[in-house]
Design a protein around this motif. Structure first.
Motif, short mmCIF file in Angstrom:
data_model
loop_
_atom_site.label_atom_id
_atom_site.label_comp_id
_atom_site.label_asym_id
_atom_site.label_seq_id
_atom_site.Cartn_x
_atom_site.Cartn_y
_atom_site.Cartn_z
N GLY A 1 1.10 -1.47 -0.22
CA GLY A 1 0.21 0.12 0.08
C GLY A 1 1.03 0.93 0.38
N HIS A 2 0.02 2.55 0.67
CA HIS A 2 0.89 3.40 0.37
C HIS A 2 1.73 3.57 1.66
CE1 HIS A 2 -0.66 5.05 -3.49
NE2 HIS A 2 -1.35 4.70 -2.89
N ILE A 3 2.99 3.77 2.41
CA ILE A 3 3.97 3.51 3.34
C ILE A 3 4.29 5.17 3.34
CG2 ILE A 3 5.11 2.19 4.90
CD1 ILE A 3 2.73 0.21 3.91
N GLY B 1 10.56 15.54 9.44
CA GLY B 1 10.71 14.41 9.20
C GLY B 1 9.98 13.63 8.40
N LYS B 2 8.74 14.16 7.70
CA LYS B 2 7.63 13.75 7.32
C LYS B 2 8.12 13.49 5.79
CE LYS B 2 3.17 13.88 6.56
NZ LYS B 2 1.18 14.51 6.25
N GLY B 3 8.30 11.50 5.71
CA GLY B 3 8.64 11.78 4.02
C GLY B 3 8.08 11.34 3.71
N ARG B 4 7.82 11.43 2.69
CA ARG B 4 6.38 11.09 1.57
C ARG B 4 5.98 9.76 1.47
NH1 ARG B 4 9.06 12.41 -4.42
NH2 ARG B 4 6.75 12.15 -5.25
N PRO C 1 13.46 6.00 16.56
CA PRO C 1 11.96 6.71 16.29
C PRO C 1 11.09 7.37 14.93
CG PRO C 1 13.98 9.15 16.37
CD PRO C 1 14.32 6.88 16.12
N HIS C 2 10.56 6.06 14.72
CA HIS C 2 10.01 6.25 13.22
C HIS C 2 8.81 5.92 13.36
CE1 HIS C 2 13.89 5.56 10.31
NE2 HIS C 2 13.75 6.57 10.94
N ASP C 3 7.26 6.50 12.90
CA ASP C 3 6.13 6.18 12.60
C ASP C 3 5.85 5.55 11.11
OD1 ASP C 3 6.11 7.12 15.46
OD2 ASP C 3 5.14 9.13 14.29
N ILE C 4 5.35 4.55 10.98
CA ILE C 4 5.52 3.97 9.83
C ILE C 4 4.16 4.47 9.64
CG2 ILE C 4 4.79 2.15 8.17
CD1 ILE C 4 7.49 0.91 9.51
N CYS C 5 3.25 4.78 8.76
CA CYS C 5 1.57 5.19 8.23
C CYS C 5 1.62 4.73 7.14
CB CYS C 5 1.44 6.70 8.28
SG CYS C 5 2.53 7.96 9.50
N ILE C 6 0.72 3.67 7.33
CA ILE C 6 0.33 2.67 6.71
C ILE C 6 -1.33 2.95 5.92
CG2 ILE C 6 -0.30 0.34 6.45
CD1 ILE C 6 1.17 -0.36 8.35
N LYS C 7 -1.73 3.09 4.87
CA LYS C 7 -2.82 3.40 4.08
C LYS C 7 -2.51 2.16 2.78
CE LYS C 7 -5.60 6.26 1.72
NZ LYS C 7 -5.41 7.87 0.78
#
Length: 362
Positions: A5-7, A21-24, A84-90
């Motif tokens: 998906g879109h990570i 710190g927000k990646g694409r 210290p990463h947040d992996i945002c999943i869609k």
């Protein structure tokens, strides 16, 4: 266990230094399992087209929090302590829910790690291509008769393809939101179309006028899913003489386009469309509008080039109990008290009477 998906990776350490710190967000994969060569260590591996080797995140005692508030929409966030990463999943919720359940079992150590082996995930596997969500067909030669339609389509436009029959393969596209079948030779649609949750349906420049309004082939309009989701319906340029009564079932309809047909009247149930904001029905043969239209809260209405007659020439108006403008003004004169109001209302009656004679004489 693997999802695609879109990570999006968010580095919290950069944010603390006032550095974005927000990646694409990118189309990539997440896999959870046992890293080859170890006994019991669980890892989450993030792999993309740019990072084919992948980034590994340790699972045990390394996950600070998992945000699952919008999991039904296919969205979740996994917060790691180090890095210290947040992996945002869609992604598809049908993929996401089993993935998070597997992660939970891994954290509780209630699932054997042998069943979660990351075999060759970092070497030979590739991220699947982004699923196709839009398809436009602009000719009969370009129609995908053999290969069919991708199940992931959300927008499908088939124009100028000389289609005389509805392709039932479209009914398999459960994610479809916009269906444009304008500029074809269709005369009817199957009742099963009502099982799709469409937002927009364009059927202009076809031949639906050949199907009578009372024909059951219009039952697709009142389908249990379509009636609850459809917001835009375009039936213009179809030589329609009457609109089917099922139109009143479209409770979420916002825009209705029925211009350039042969409509002499509109269905009485039109006033039941409580969400309707735009009604386009110019270039027809309308002589009057249904009384229920007063219940609508329209932002725009197009009635150009119709056959509306003046109240004076409508001899049957009195049979409906609808008074003329002159009669309304006269009643106001009788009900009002005071010379100022009487003088004003008499003046209004004189103006309306003059206008009536002008209209009568052409």
């Amino acid at each position: 266990m693997k999802i695609v998906g879109h990570i999006e990776i968010h580095n919290r350490s950069l944010s603390s230094l006032n550095i974005p710190g927000k990646g694409r967000s990118q189309w990539s994969s997440l896999a959870i399992g046992k890293q080859p060569g170890t006994e019991a260590e669980l890892f989450i591996v993030h792999q993309s087209a740019q990072n084919k080797l992948g980034t590994k995140y340790k699972v045990k005692k390394n996950i600070e929090q998992i945000f699952t508030r919008f999991v039904n929409e296919g969205k979740a966030t996994i917060r790691f302590k180090y890095p210290p990463h947040d992996i945002c999943i869609k992604c598809d919720s049908l993929q996401l829910k089993p993935f998070l359940q597997t992660l939970k079992l891994g954290l509780e150590e209630t699932v054997p790690t042998k069943t979660l082996k990351l075999s060759n995930i970092t070497c030979t596997s590739k991220v699947p291509p982004i699923p196709k969500t839009k398809l436009v067909v602009l000719s009969k030669a370009a129609y995908p008769a053999l290969e069919g339609f991708p199940r992931t389509l959300q927008i499908l436009k088939i124009n100028y393809a000389e289609q005389k029959r509805f392709d039932t393969k479209i009914l398999r596209l459960q994610k479809l939101k916009v269906l444009d079948l304008s500029h074809n030779d269709l005369t009817s649609l199957p009742e099963e179309l009502g099982t799709l949750s469409l937002d927009c349906l364009c059927l202009s420049h076809n031949k639906f006028g050949e199907t009578p309004a009372q024909d059951p082939r219009w039952n697709w309009i009142s389908g249990f899913r379509l009636a609850k989701s459809l917001e835009v319906l375009d039936l213009s340029h179809n030589e329609l003489k009457l609109l089917p009564k099922q139109i009143s079932k479209l409770k979420k309809l916002v825009i209705l386009k029925i211009e350039r047909n042969q409509l002499s009247q509109l269905p009485p149930g039109l006033g039941n469309l409580s969400n309707l904001r735009s009604l386009v029905c110019g270039h027809n043969r309308l002589c009057y509008l249904p009384g229920s239209i007063k219940r609508l809260h329209l932002d725009s209405i197009d009635l150009a080039s119709n056959s509306f007659e003046s109240v004076i020439n409508m001899r049957n108006a009195n049979n409906l109990g609808v008074p003329s403008l002159v009669e309304c003004a006269a009643r106001k004169v009788i009900n009002c008290s005071g010379h100022r109001y009487v003088k004003f209302c008499l003046l209004a009656v004189g103006v309306l009477t003059s206008l009536s004679f002008i209209n009568r004489d052409g």
